[in-house]
Design a protein around this motif. Structure first.
Motif, PDB file in Angstrom:
ATOM      1  N   GLN A 303       0.814  -1.210   0.000  1.00  0.00           N
ATOM      2  CA  GLN A 303       0.000   0.000   0.000  1.00  0.00           C
ATOM      3  C   GLN A 303       0.853   1.268   0.000  1.00  0.00           C
ATOM      4  O   GLN A 303       0.365   2.351   0.312  1.00  0.00           O
ATOM      5  CB  GLN A 303      -0.921   0.001   1.219  1.00  0.00           C
ATOM      6  CG  GLN A 303      -1.948  -1.111   1.217  1.00  0.00           C
ATOM      7  CD  GLN A 303      -2.865  -1.036   0.008  1.00  0.00           C
ATOM      8  OE1 GLN A 303      -3.373   0.029  -0.330  1.00  0.00           O
ATOM      9  NE2 GLN A 303      -3.065  -2.167  -0.656  1.00  0.00           N
ATOM     10  N   ILE A 304       2.120   1.129  -0.361  1.00  0.00           N
ATOM     11  CA  ILE A 304       3.023   2.273  -0.409  1.00  0.00           C
ATOM     12  C   ILE A 304       3.462   2.509  -1.843  1.00  0.00           C
ATOM     13  O   ILE A 304       4.005   1.611  -2.492  1.00  0.00           O
ATOM     14  CB  ILE A 304       4.252   2.050   0.494  1.00  0.00           C
ATOM     15  CG1 ILE A 304       3.819   1.895   1.955  1.00  0.00           C
ATOM     16  CG2 ILE A 304       5.247   3.207   0.349  1.00  0.00           C
ATOM     17  CD1 ILE A 304       4.937   1.494   2.886  1.00  0.00           C
ATOM     18  N   ALA A 305       3.212   3.694  -2.352  1.00  0.00           N
ATOM     19  CA  ALA A 305       3.649   4.081  -3.693  1.00  0.00           C
ATOM     20  C   ALA A 305       4.786   5.095  -3.563  1.00  0.00           C
ATOM     21  O   ALA A 305       4.805   5.900  -2.624  1.00  0.00           O
ATOM     22  CB  ALA A 305       2.490   4.684  -4.473  1.00  0.00           C
ATOM     23  N   THR A 306       5.707   5.061  -4.490  1.00  0.00           N
ATOM     24  CA  THR A 306       6.830   5.996  -4.435  1.00  0.00           C
ATOM     25  C   THR A 306       6.735   7.025  -5.556  1.00  0.00           C
ATOM     26  O   THR A 306       6.183   6.772  -6.621  1.00  0.00           O
ATOM     27  CB  THR A 306       8.181   5.264  -4.535  1.00  0.00           C
ATOM     28  OG1 THR A 306       8.237   4.520  -5.757  1.00  0.00           O
ATOM     29  CG2 THR A 306       8.380   4.329  -3.356  1.00  0.00           C
ATOM     30  N   ARG A 307       7.276   8.195  -5.249  1.00  0.00           N
ATOM     31  CA  ARG A 307       7.446   9.267  -6.223  1.00  0.00           C
ATOM     32  C   ARG A 307       8.927   9.629  -6.236  1.00  0.00           C
ATOM     33  O   ARG A 307       9.575   9.602  -5.186  1.00  0.00           O
ATOM     34  CB  ARG A 307       6.661  10.502  -5.820  1.00  0.00           C
ATOM     35  CG  ARG A 307       5.184  10.313  -5.579  1.00  0.00           C
ATOM     36  CD  ARG A 307       4.575  11.628  -5.103  1.00  0.00           C
ATOM     37  NE  ARG A 307       3.133  11.542  -4.908  1.00  0.00           N
ATOM     38  CZ  ARG A 307       2.372  12.587  -4.624  1.00  0.00           C
ATOM     39  NH1 ARG A 307       2.925  13.793  -4.469  1.00  0.00           N
ATOM     40  NH2 ARG A 307       1.068  12.441  -4.475  1.00  0.00           N
ATOM     41  N   GLY A 308       9.435   9.995  -7.382  1.00  0.00           N
ATOM     42  CA  GLY A 308      10.831  10.403  -7.411  1.00  0.00           C
ATOM     43  C   GLY A 308      11.528   9.986  -8.690  1.00  0.00           C
ATOM     44  O   GLY A 308      10.892   9.767  -9.716  1.00  0.00           O
ATOM     45  N   ASN A 309      12.846   9.843  -8.598  1.00  0.00           N
ATOM     46  CA  ASN A 309      13.638   9.597  -9.810  1.00  0.00           C
ATOM     47  C   ASN A 309      14.257   8.210  -9.854  1.00  0.00           C
ATOM     48  O   ASN A 309      15.115   7.941 -10.696  1.00  0.00           O
ATOM     49  CB  ASN A 309      14.753  10.647  -9.916  1.00  0.00           C
ATOM     50  CG  ASN A 309      15.783  10.543  -8.799  1.00  0.00           C
ATOM     51  OD1 ASN A 309      15.626   9.743  -7.884  1.00  0.00           O
ATOM     52  ND2 ASN A 309      16.828  11.363  -8.876  1.00  0.00           N
ATOM     53  N   VAL A 310      13.814   7.303  -8.943  1.00  0.00           N
ATOM     54  CA  VAL A 310      14.430   5.981  -8.900  1.00  0.00           C
ATOM     55  C   VAL A 310      13.412   4.961  -8.401  1.00  0.00           C
ATOM     56  O   VAL A 310      12.541   5.276  -7.590  1.00  0.00           O
ATOM     57  CB  VAL A 310      15.685   6.013  -7.992  1.00  0.00           C
ATOM     58  CG1 VAL A 310      15.313   6.301  -6.544  1.00  0.00           C
ATOM     59  CG2 VAL A 310      16.476   4.725  -8.100  1.00  0.00           C
ATOM     60  N   GLU A 311      13.503   3.760  -8.923  1.00  0.00           N
ATOM     61  CA  GLU A 311      12.645   2.680  -8.466  1.00  0.00           C
ATOM     62  C   GLU A 311      13.210   2.073  -7.183  1.00  0.00           C
ATOM     63  O   GLU A 311      14.428   1.921  -7.057  1.00  0.00           O
ATOM     64  CB  GLU A 311      12.528   1.595  -9.540  1.00  0.00           C
ATOM     65  CG  GLU A 311      11.758   2.026 -10.766  1.00  0.00           C
ATOM     66  CD  GLU A 311      10.307   2.369 -10.444  1.00  0.00           C
ATOM     67  OE1 GLU A 311       9.701   1.648  -9.612  1.00  0.00           O
ATOM     68  OE2 GLU A 311       9.795   3.350 -10.998  1.00  0.00           O
TER      69      GLU A 311
END
Length: 353
Positions: A303-311
């Motif tokens: 249930q955690i999504a990430t935002r940014g420039n890397v996986e």
């Protein structure tokens, strides 16, 4: 409900943190705050790797001051040495002046009494710094590290342990009969073998540090962190992984040149993701598991999504755990739900989810 965690990788600590906060967008908003409190980590002034780098706090201040002109307090209650020494040594006095911020030693603050448990699971009262409890924008800023009691220390533990007062490291510390590091080490050693409080007092070690008093064995320590979390839950978590720590954390570990930063308006989600990125199963970190159980935030990786420039997978690595990691995993409690019930009720009343 899905939580958002910003994850940035890069070769500049300051830019990584600014980038992570910018990636959160309106989730990192300060316009309606009455008072902002930034909580760094000064666990040891003799080991800079164990502490919050000043450029991390500078990055947070620059983002805040874009939209907020109100009061900012940089607040910490050092674990071992007087907090004033840390502010001086790490350059925070000049930083506070530059950004029109106040410096506060939480060990000298007014307090709020809270109930936790000792190693026999008998109730005892500790004290939290009132400024942290009453703030409407608590920001935890610190490095990710392995730990000697709870496996990993991230944004939640930084805020909780710093908010517990240590009168021994407050302004009156100069009157102590022993140097503070000696008192700290002696207390920790005594508590690990179960020396009772009256004996500590007779030995001249006193009971001034509620930080030390929290260390009541692995089950109670993880339980107590979860019980106190609703009082001081960070409104914003900033994890500066530019140079992290593995091995004998939280003070004597080795550097990990990780070059990442994380930020989230859900501190549990940030810590859960960070623990996983460090190679730990968050479900096997006791206090994170307990905080998830009481509904304090999102502790499910799914249930955690990430935002940014890397996986996330591309920056995941296996941190070398503390040598006592196997023992630290013995944190489970029978009937944990009943022990956690007060914190669950408080989390519900605060609208945490």
């Amino acid at each position: 409900m899905q939580a958002q965690v910003a994850l940035i990788q890069g070769d500049d600590r300051y830019r990584n943190i600014v980038g992570a906060l910018d990636a959160l967008g309106e989730q990192a908003s300060f316009a309606t705050c009455r008072s902002v409190v930034i909580k760094p980590n000064f666990v040891s002034i003799d080991h800079p790797l164990a502490t919050t780098h000043i450029d991390a706090v500078r990055a947070v201040l620059d983002v805040i001051r874009r939209s907020y002109a109100g009061p900012i307090t940089i607040a910490e209650g050092a674990a071992i040495t007087p907090t004033a020494q840390a502010f001086e040594r790490f350059g925070y006095r000049a930083l506070a002046s530059e950004y029109r911020a106040a410096l506060l030693d939480l060990n000298d603050d007014q307090t709020v009494p809270v109930q936790v448990y000792d190693r026999q699971l008998q109730p005892r009262t500790l004290r939290l710094a009132r400024t942290i409890v009453e703030s409407d924008m608590r920001i935890s800023v610190g490095p990710p590290k392995t730990h000697d009691t709870v496996r990993v220390t991230l944004s939640l533990k930084n805020m909780i342990m710093g908010a517990l007062v240590n009168r021994d490291a407050a302004g009156s510390a100069k009157r102590l009969p022993l140097p503070l590091p000696a008192i700290y080490l002696a207390r920790m050693a005594a508590r690990r073998v179960g020396v009772a409080a009256p004996t500590l007092t007779r030995l001249g070690l006193g009971e001034g540090s509620d930080k030390i008093a929290m260390h009541q064995g692995y089950p109670a320590m993880n339980l107590n962190l979860a019980l106190l979390a609703p009082y001081v839950y960070p409104h914003l978590a900033v994890i500066d992984g530019f140079e992290a720590m593995e091995g004998e954390g939280p003070i004597h570990g080795d550097p990990v040149p990780w070059r990442v930063a994380m930020a989230s308006a859900d501190a549990l989600a940030a810590d859960t993701l960070a623990a996983w990125l460090m190679g730990f199963d968050p479900a096997l970190v006791g206090y994170l598991r307990h905080c998830c159980a009481i509904g304090l935030g999102v502790g499910d990786l799914g249930q955690i999504a990430t935002r940014g420039n890397v996986e996330p997978q591309s920056v995941r690595r296996s941190f070398r755990p503390h040598p006592a990691d196997a023992q630290q995993q013995q944190w489970q409690l029978d009937d944990a739900e009943s022990w956690l019930a007060p914190a669950a009720a408080m989390a519900l009343s605060l609208g945490a989810s």
